[in-house]
Design a protein around this motif. Structure first.
Motif, PDB file in Angstrom:
ATOM      1  N   UNK A 243       0.817  -1.213   0.000  1.00  0.00           N
ATOM      2  CA  UNK A 243       0.000   0.000   0.000  1.00  0.00           C
ATOM      3  C   UNK A 243       0.853   1.266   0.000  1.00  0.00           C
ATOM      4  N   UNK A 244       2.052   1.191   0.571  1.00  0.00           N
ATOM      5  CA  UNK A 244       2.921   2.359   0.564  1.00  0.00           C
ATOM      6  C   UNK A 244       3.572   2.552  -0.802  1.00  0.00           C
ATOM      7  N   UNK A 245       4.033   1.475  -1.403  1.00  0.00           N
ATOM      8  CA  UNK A 245       4.640   1.523  -2.738  1.00  0.00           C
ATOM      9  C   UNK A 245       3.693   0.804  -3.697  1.00  0.00           C
ATOM     10  N   UNK A 246       2.641   1.491  -4.065  1.00  0.00           N
ATOM     11  CA  UNK A 246       1.499   0.858  -4.735  1.00  0.00           C
ATOM     12  C   UNK A 246       1.620   0.776  -6.251  1.00  0.00           C
ATOM     13  N   UNK A 247       2.578   1.481  -6.834  1.00  0.00           N
ATOM     14  CA  UNK A 247       2.690   1.473  -8.291  1.00  0.00           C
ATOM     15  C   UNK A 247       2.890   0.051  -8.824  1.00  0.00           C
ATOM     16  N   UNK A 248       2.069  -0.306  -9.813  1.00  0.00           N
ATOM     17  CA  UNK A 248       2.164  -1.610 -10.487  1.00  0.00           C
ATOM     18  C   UNK A 248       1.965  -2.788  -9.536  1.00  0.00           C
ATOM     19  N   UNK A 249       1.193  -2.573  -8.477  1.00  0.00           N
ATOM     20  CA  UNK A 249       0.865  -3.668  -7.563  1.00  0.00           C
ATOM     21  C   UNK A 249      -0.655  -3.780  -7.483  1.00  0.00           C
ATOM     22  N   UNK A 250      -1.125  -4.862  -6.850  1.00  0.00           N
ATOM     23  CA  UNK A 250      -2.573  -5.080  -6.775  1.00  0.00           C
ATOM     24  C   UNK A 250      -3.260  -3.965  -5.999  1.00  0.00           C
ATOM     25  N   UNK A 251      -2.527  -3.272  -5.139  1.00  0.00           N
ATOM     26  CA  UNK A 251      -3.111  -2.205  -4.323  1.00  0.00           C
ATOM     27  C   UNK A 251      -3.379  -0.929  -5.125  1.00  0.00           C
ATOM     28  N   UNK A 252      -2.808  -0.830  -6.316  1.00  0.00           N
ATOM     29  CA  UNK A 252      -2.985   0.381  -7.110  1.00  0.00           C
ATOM     30  C   UNK A 252      -4.448   0.645  -7.423  1.00  0.00           C
ATOM     31  N   UNK A 253      -5.227  -0.408  -7.597  1.00  0.00           N
ATOM     32  CA  UNK A 253      -6.645  -0.242  -7.927  1.00  0.00           C
ATOM     33  C   UNK A 253      -7.411   0.443  -6.796  1.00  0.00           C
ATOM     34  N   UNK A 254      -6.991   0.227  -5.546  1.00  0.00           N
ATOM     35  CA  UNK A 254      -7.664   0.867  -4.418  1.00  0.00           C
ATOM     36  C   UNK A 254      -7.426   2.378  -4.444  1.00  0.00           C
ATOM     37  N   UNK A 255      -6.211   2.783  -4.805  1.00  0.00           N
ATOM     38  CA  UNK A 255      -5.926   4.214  -4.897  1.00  0.00           C
ATOM     39  C   UNK A 255      -6.691   4.839  -6.058  1.00  0.00           C
ATOM     40  N   UNK A 256      -6.830   4.101  -7.129  1.00  0.00           N
ATOM     41  CA  UNK A 256      -7.595   4.621  -8.264  1.00  0.00           C
ATOM     42  C   UNK A 256      -9.058   4.839  -7.906  1.00  0.00           C
TER      43      UNK A 256
END
Length: 691
Positions: A243-256
């Motif tokens: 979640x802290x380094x979200x670029x290109x990870x599964x967590x990126x969709x949550x930030x979007x």
């Protein structure tokens, strides 16, 4: 029974959370909106809070009595499930509280505004609470005890929220992740802001911490075994990292889905997303903004562009004179008469006279109210803060790590002796490592100085710095390049800063006594710096060796919280401070004891141009990069974020509004900056080698 109640205290927390959720779910199902849930709670805070508290106490007492009667207290207390569940519960509660705390401090410690923000952006509040809950759980698992881990997490959140609050007050910008590197330099930072720290508030915080530690010491501990901790910590750490380094990870969709990041406007970015998400959005691995595309071909094309447009004339001859060159950067030196107030005397009359006699103008500083090192970065390297990612600090993050070309190394190659003088500790901004990496033969800090007399409560006087640099120049047989930075005019501007008070009185309408006092104290410092500059000029005029002094202020002062003095005197507000050049323009004058080939009216220029301007005035042979800068200055004499100054002195807020030719030059400049500072240095040698 008392001991049993303490051991089952997590049940009280559970019932409190459960009742709060029941209220929220019930109200939401009836109204179908979070606004109603929060509005009703705001209106009936006392009644609702009292009801939940009483019911929680009754349920806790009843549950404890029931467990006590059946001798289940000890079994429950030792249960692994109970301890893990307590850790999860405390994490959620601390995460929710810390998320709200961040917003309270971000919005000027106003509960009402923070609550309104939660109403408007409930998803972002809950997303932040979730992330802080993960952080809290990770700390609990690392510490091994639930209450201690939760307390540390809450304390860390409070400190970060407080630092963010004060940075906004004095710098009009939020806390960035890259600011954390300054933690190791607190011993140098605290004296600079000591008068701004409330003793009462500090004692209260210390009292709360001590009381919390005492309560924790007396309470039964909720410890978790190391095997259980390890099993849970691995996925929690992975989630936190993702979640802290979200670029290109599964967590990126949550930030979007739950955020709306605006890197081009950090004030809005931190407001609309909250300070925690705002900070996360600025976690960058690259301090320097990377151009797209970037490769060797692109770099070679940029060099070709520079050669075609800005190649120097072949018939230009080098003069034999090699004067001493002094960069004299004065802390917060600015003309206070720009404020709409009346002064009993002109605090910078000597500077004004010198600016009429010698080439002069204004510096467009990259900073406001602080971060002197960023101005040094521009003046010494000729690279711009405009292409440093938000919160990035080149001294700390780049220049402290390796050798880099600079005006220092350029003059060293011409046979100069070079020395940096700073009347403070070398740890601040890691100057003790940066200065040698830029090529300085000697770095002189407070403990190394011969002259350390003060003319104010805290800092070495400008006069002492001048004595130090003059002695240094006189002791050298070869020409010297001195980079001297002062500190005497640094905030705070307290009434007792100068013994005997200020000799300058100000008057006017519409501003508070506190603002009046701070302007008077600040102006007294400018008066003393002004008198020192006069003496410095007199000294160099008496020298046998040719000498040039480039004198300029590093940035405007922060006078009062939240631009108070600027607002009350009609100078401008927060929006003006972002977009108007007057919030960044400081005096610039080129003093010399011989005739320099420089026009009298310099205009407003960025610090990146100072070195090539001096080299050009002395007719020195220069590298291609300096030739490029001299040409770039003709089209864009001064620039920083949201302020791009055209040759006629007009400003535009975006590069998109500049001529296409200027945009192309800036793109090449960005390529050079990235390539030299953090890139693969495809063209560094070609840019800096003298032909």
């Amino acid at each position: 029974m008392g001991k049993s109640l303490i051991r089952t205290f997590p049940l009280f927390l559970f019932f409190t959370v459960a009742l709060g959720l029941c209220y929220s779910i019930l109200t939401y199902s009836i109204s179908s909106g979070w606004n109603t849930v929060i509005d009703w709670a705001q209106i009936h805070t006392v009644g609702l809070g009292t009801s939940i508290l009483v019911l929680s106490l009754v349920m806790w007492g009843t549950a404890t009595w029931w467990l006590h009667k059946r001798n289940k207290i000890d079994t429950l207390y030792k249960s692994r499930i109970y301890r893990v569940a307590t850790a999860l519960l405390v994490s959620v509660m601390v995460g929710a509280a810390a998320s709200y705390l961040f917003m309270v401090f971000h919005l000027d410690i106003t509960l009402g505004r923070a609550t309104e923000w939660v109403q408007e952006y409930p998803e972002r509040y809950m997303f932040t609470a979730f992330l802080l809950s993960l952080f809290t759980l990770a700390l609990i698992l690392l510490v091994g005890e639930t209450y201690m881990g939760g307390g540390i997490a809450l304390l860390v959140s409070f400190i970060l929220a407080l630092v963010n609050h004060y940075k906004q007050i004095y710098r009009n910008e939020p806390l960035f992740p890259n600011d954390f590197i300054q933690i190791g330099q607190l011993q140098d930072v605290i004296p600079l802001i000591s008068d701004s720290i409330s003793i009462t508030a500090t004692l209260l915080i210390i009292g709360v911490i001590v009381a919390g530690l005492f309560a924790w010491y007396k309470m039964p501990k909720i410890k978790i075994g190391w095997i259980t901790r390890l099993v849970i910590l691995v996925p929690v750490a992975y989630l936190l990292y993702s979640f802290l380094l979200y670029d290109d990870r599964f967590t990126e969709s949550y930030y979007e889905e739950y955020t709306s990041f605006m890197p081009w406007n950090q004030q809005n970015n931190y407001y609309y997303n909250g300070p925690v998400l705002g900070m996360i959005s600025n976690i960058k691995l690259d301090v320097v903004e990377k151009p797209d595309p970037y490769n060797q071909t692109v770099m070679e094309d940029s060099v070709v562009n520079a050669n075609e447009v800005f190649a120097r004339s072949d018939d230009e001859k080098e003069k034999s004179v090699q004067p001493n060159i002094i960069f004299f950067m004065n802390e917060t030196f600015w003309d206070p008469t720009n404020l709409d107030v009346k002064f009993s005397e002109d605090p910078m009359k000597n500077t004004r006279r010198l600016m009429e006699e010698y080439p002069s103008g204004q510096i467009l500083s990259p900073s406001f109210g602080g971060e002197t090192a960023n101005v040094e970065f521009e003046a010494l390297t000729s690279y711009s803060m405009s292409y440093i990612n938000p919160g990035g600090n080149p001294f700390n993050h780049i220049l402290a790590n390796d050798n880099y070309p600079s005006v220092v190394s350029y003059l060293n190659d011409r046979g100069y002796y070079s020395e940096a003088i700073h009347p403070n500790g070398g740890n601040l901004y890691r100057r003790q490592r940066v200065y040698p990496n830029l090529g300085f033969d000697q770095s002189t800090f407070l403990d190394d100085m011969t002259y350390t007399k003060k003319d104010n409560k805290q800092f070495v006087s400008d006069r002492s710095v001048v004595k130090e640099l003059l002695d240094t120049v006189e002791q050298q047989e070869q020409p010297a390049f001195i980079h001297a930075v002062t500190i005497a005019n640094h905030l705070p501007y307290s009434k007792d800063k100068y013994e005997g008070g200020s000799t300058i009185d100000v008057s006017g309408e519409g501003f508070s006594p506190d603002t009046e006092r701070q302007i008077e104290v600040y102006s007294e410092g400018i008066k003393r710096s002004d008198e020192t500059l006069k003496k410095l000029n007199e000294s160099i005029q008496e020298m046998d060796e040719p000498t040039v002094v480039v004198f300029f202020g590093d940035h405007l002062p922060s006078i009062g919280a939240n631009l108070k003095a600027y607002k009350e005197t009609g100078f401008g507000n927060e929006e003006d401070q972002k977009q108007q050049a007057k919030f960044y323009e400081t005096p610039l004058v080129f003093l010399s004891n011989f005739e320099m080939d420089m026009k009298k009216e310099v205009g407003t220029v960025s610090p990146v141009y100072l070195a090539p301007m001096v080299a050009d005035a002395l007719h020195y042979e220069t590298p291609k990069f300096y030739d490029f800068l001299e040409g770039m200055k003709q089209e864009l004499p001064a620039f920083r974020d949201m302020i791009y100054m055209t040759p006629d002195g007009e400003t535009v807020p975006s590069t998109d509004e500049l001529p296409s030719s200027t945009q192309k030059i800036l793109k090449d400049y960005q390529h050079f900056q990235y390539d030299v500072l953090t890139g693969k240095q495809h063209v560094t040698q070609e840019l800096y080698d003298l032909e």
